[in-house]
Write an enzyme that holds these catalytic residues in place. Structure first.
Site, PDB file in Angstrom:
ATOM      1  N   GLY A  26      -5.981   9.514   3.906  1.00 56.26           N
ATOM      2  CA  GLY A  26      -5.134   9.164   5.047  1.00 56.26           C
ATOM      3  C   GLY A  26      -3.988  10.139   5.191  1.00 56.26           C
ATOM      4  N   ASN A  50      -3.726   6.546  -0.229  1.00 52.46           N
ATOM      5  CA  ASN A  50      -2.682   6.237   0.760  1.00 52.46           C
ATOM      6  C   ASN A  50      -3.228   5.566   2.025  1.00 52.46           C
ATOM      7  OD1 ASN A  50      -0.064   6.879   2.385  1.00 52.46           O
ATOM      8  ND2 ASN A  50      -1.648   8.017   3.487  1.00 52.46           N
ATOM      9  N   SER A  92       3.276  -1.489  -1.264  1.00 50.40           N
ATOM     10  CA  SER A  92       4.268  -1.837  -0.237  1.00 50.40           C
ATOM     11  C   SER A  92       5.190  -2.900  -0.834  1.00 50.40           C
ATOM     12  CB  SER A  92       3.529  -2.428   0.975  1.00 50.40           C
ATOM     13  OG  SER A  92       4.418  -3.071   1.856  1.00 50.40           O
ATOM     14  N   TYR A 121      -3.096  -8.163   4.742  1.00 44.79           N
ATOM     15  CA  TYR A 121      -2.407  -6.955   4.259  1.00 44.79           C
ATOM     16  C   TYR A 121      -1.677  -7.222   2.935  1.00 44.79           C
ATOM     17  CZ  TYR A 121       0.724  -2.878   4.321  1.00 44.79           C
ATOM     18  OH  TYR A 121       1.416  -1.732   3.986  1.00 44.79           O
ATOM     19  N   THR A 143      -4.000  -7.468  -0.023  1.00 44.62           N
ATOM     20  CA  THR A 143      -4.509  -6.179  -0.534  1.00 44.62           C
ATOM     21  C   THR A 143      -3.415  -5.419  -1.273  1.00 44.62           C
ATOM     22  OG1 THR A 143      -4.010  -4.976   1.545  1.00 44.62           O
ATOM     23  CG2 THR A 143      -6.220  -5.934   1.332  1.00 44.62           C
ATOM     24  N   LYS A 144      -2.183  -5.497  -0.777  1.00 43.46           N
ATOM     25  CA  LYS A 144      -1.122  -4.714  -1.420  1.00 43.46           C
ATOM     26  C   LYS A 144      -0.708  -5.328  -2.765  1.00 43.46           C
ATOM     27  CE  LYS A 144      -0.943  -1.338   1.491  1.00 43.46           C
ATOM     28  NZ  LYS A 144      -1.315   0.034   1.093  1.00 43.46           N
TER      29      LYS A 144
HETATM   30  N1  NAD Z   1       4.627   2.536   7.516  1.00 44.59           N
HETATM   31  C1  NAD Z   1       5.100   1.500   6.830  1.00 44.59           C
HETATM   32  O1  NAD Z   1       5.996   0.750   7.264  1.00 44.59           O
HETATM   33  C2  NAD Z   1       4.563   1.238   5.449  1.00 44.59           C
HETATM   34  C3  NAD Z   1       5.299   0.392   4.594  1.00 44.59           C
HETATM   35  C4  NAD Z   1       4.798   0.141   3.325  1.00 44.59           C
HETATM   36  C5  NAD Z   1       3.614   0.725   2.922  1.00 44.59           C
HETATM   37  N2  NAD Z   1       2.933   1.539   3.788  1.00 44.59           N
HETATM   38  C6  NAD Z   1       1.683   2.112   3.332  1.00 44.59           C
HETATM   39  O2  NAD Z   1       1.755   3.525   3.444  1.00 44.59           O
HETATM   40  C7  NAD Z   1       0.451   4.057   3.680  1.00 44.59           C
HETATM   41  C8  NAD Z   1       0.449   4.975   4.872  1.00 44.59           C
HETATM   42  O3  NAD Z   1       0.940   4.266   5.994  1.00 44.59           O
HETATM   43  P1  NAD Z   1       1.389   5.022   7.340  1.00 44.59           P
HETATM   44  O4  NAD Z   1       2.368   4.133   8.003  1.00 44.59           O
HETATM   45  O5  NAD Z   1       1.742   6.427   7.042  1.00 44.59           O
HETATM   46  O6  NAD Z   1       0.016   4.961   8.185  1.00 44.59           O
HETATM   47  P2  NAD Z   1      -0.459   5.747   9.483  1.00 44.59           P
HETATM   48  O7  NAD Z   1      -1.276   4.774  10.264  1.00 44.59           O
HETATM   49  O8  NAD Z   1       0.650   6.447  10.186  1.00 44.59           O
HETATM   50  O9  NAD Z   1      -1.438   6.837   8.843  1.00 44.59           O
HETATM   51  C9  NAD Z   1      -2.562   6.411   8.123  1.00 44.59           C
HETATM   52  C10 NAD Z   1      -3.629   7.474   8.124  1.00 44.59           C
HETATM   53  O10 NAD Z   1      -4.771   6.901   7.455  1.00 44.59           O
HETATM   54  C11 NAD Z   1      -5.936   7.240   8.178  1.00 44.59           C
HETATM   55  N3  NAD Z   1      -6.996   6.247   7.928  1.00 44.59           N
HETATM   56  C12 NAD Z   1      -7.099   4.990   8.415  1.00 44.59           C
HETATM   57  N4  NAD Z   1      -8.237   4.421   7.996  1.00 44.59           N
HETATM   58  C13 NAD Z   1      -8.858   5.328   7.211  1.00 44.59           C
HETATM   59  C14 NAD Z   1     -10.079   5.318   6.500  1.00 44.59           C
HETATM   60  N5  NAD Z   1     -10.922   4.271   6.542  1.00 44.59           N
HETATM   61  N6  NAD Z   1     -10.428   6.414   5.779  1.00 44.59           N
HETATM   62  C15 NAD Z   1      -9.607   7.509   5.772  1.00 44.59           C
HETATM   63  N7  NAD Z   1      -8.449   7.582   6.458  1.00 44.59           N
HETATM   64  C16 NAD Z   1      -8.081   6.496   7.169  1.00 44.59           C
HETATM   65  C17 NAD Z   1      -5.497   7.277   9.634  1.00 44.59           C
HETATM   66  O11 NAD Z   1      -6.381   8.065  10.432  1.00 44.59           O
HETATM   67  C18 NAD Z   1      -4.099   7.900   9.520  1.00 44.59           C
HETATM   68  O12 NAD Z   1      -4.140   9.310   9.603  1.00 44.59           O
HETATM   69  C19 NAD Z   1      -0.464   2.825   3.803  1.00 44.59           C
HETATM   70  O13 NAD Z   1      -1.038   2.567   2.529  1.00 44.59           O
HETATM   71  C20 NAD Z   1       0.495   1.718   4.170  1.00 44.59           C
HETATM   72  O14 NAD Z   1       0.015   0.436   3.815  1.00 44.59           O
HETATM   73  C21 NAD Z   1       3.374   1.812   5.038  1.00 44.59           C
END
Ligand code: NAD
Length: 272
Positions: free
Chosen positions: A26, A104, A159, A172, A175-176
């Site tokens: 990701g 990620n 998270s 969600y 899973t986390k």
């Molecule tokens: N943004 C937040 O507020 C937040 C908070 C806590 C944790 N997180 C965690 O951080 C991580 C990244 O989040 P983000 O906000 O940067 O996400 P985002 O949606 O901006 O980016 C995620 C990326 O993952 C890719 N993706 C989705 N499904 C996929 C798959 N099946 N195989 C391969 N790639 C795939 C998407 O194309 C995208 O490029 C995640 O694990 C999320 O749970 C995010």
């Protein structure tokens, strides 16, 4: 197991990732991309695996231009074991090995339990948890043996929702929470192979995924989400680089004696 005392090394040397190869699922955008860019700045070669193949290729080419390291974008679906294996193979063949693997990729749709379909439950579970398992297994299979000389690192992105509940996020948060358990058990299994396993737990981060999701929320919930930062102890939510700097610490020799634990990057959210 050898006792590695790093006391004599400079901070500059400890934080460097020269000659390391980092694979990030990701990684085309958001937090994954921010990590990739800090790792590249620290000298690592980078592989971005992502469903969005075109964006992964573009982000990799930006990294090569900006940091002068090798970077590749690779099509990847973390739900699919064959796709994850292929990602591992491409990274190993193109970069010469894998020292750092970051699980990620995840999605975070909002839905109340009573409205949740089995399909949505399965999708979130397959990407966020099965994807983390498949990625970690792939990384471990390739790192065992190869990591005898230098420490290898698997970093799982959890998270604050891995430690507390949240309305509209039963799938969600489940899973986390599970990613934390996975991290702890994998750390125990892989420590004898000199592989460290850590998790990182961010609060709300302003990423393309979050901005896109906000458009799907009701105006009240969207407004609530936009005001989250003002209620956090440090007064703001995160930007992706806040998480990336902590990830760099975890992946570098700065964290040489850390495994099995979770680093919060949460603006103080879990302090109370
Ligand atoms: N943004 C937040 O507020 C937040 C908070 C806590 C944790 N997180 C965690 O951080 C991580 C990244 O989040 P983000 O906000 O940067 O996400 P985002 O949606 O901006 O980016 C995620 C990326 O993952 C890719 N993706 C989705 N499904 C996929 C798959 N099946 N195989 C391969 N790639 C795939 C998407 O194309 C995208 O490029 C995640 O694990 C999320 O749970 C995010």
């Amino acid at each position: 197991m050898p006792v590695a005392d790093h006391s004599h090394r400079s901070l500059r040397d400890l934080i460097r990732l020269d000659a390391r190869r980092a694979a990030i699922t990701g990684g085309a955008q958001g937090i994954g991309l921010a990590m990739a860019r800090r790792f590249a700045e620290a000298g690592a070669a980078i592989a971005l695996g992502d469903l969005n193949e075109a964006l992964a290729a573009q982000s990799a080419s930006d990294i090569e231009r900006d940091f002068g390291v090798k970077a590749i974008g690779v099509p990847l679906d973390v739900r699919n074991a064959a796709s994850v294996t292929r990602f591992g193979q491409v990274v190993e063949t193109t970069l010469g090995g894998i020292d750092i693997w970051i699980n990620n990729a995840a999605i975070y749709p909002v839905r109340l339990l009573v409205d949740m379909s089995e399909d949505e439950w399965d999708l979130v579970s397959d990407i966020n948890l099965r994807g983390c398992f498949l990625g970690a297994r792939e990384a471990a299979r390739r790192m065992v043996g190869a990591a005898a000389q230098t420490t290898a690192v698997i970093l799982n992105v959890s998270s604050v929702s891995g430690f507390r509940g949240r309305k509209g996020s039963t799938h969600y948060t489940a899973t986390k929470h599970a990613v934390i358990g996975l991290t702890r058990s994998m750390a125990l299994e892989l420590a004898p192979h000199n592989i460290r396993v850590l998790a990182i737990a961010p609060t709300l981060v302003s990423t393309p995924g979050i901005i896109e999701r906000r458009a799907t929320l009701s105006p009240e919930v969207a407004a609530l989400e936009e005001s989250v930062g003002t209620n956090l102890p440090l007064g703001r939510i995160a930007v992706p680089d806040d998480v990336a700097r902590a990830a760099l610490f975890c992946a570098s020799d700065m964290a040489a004696l850390m495994t099995g634990s979770t680093i919060f990057v949460d603006s103080g959210a879990t302090a109370s």
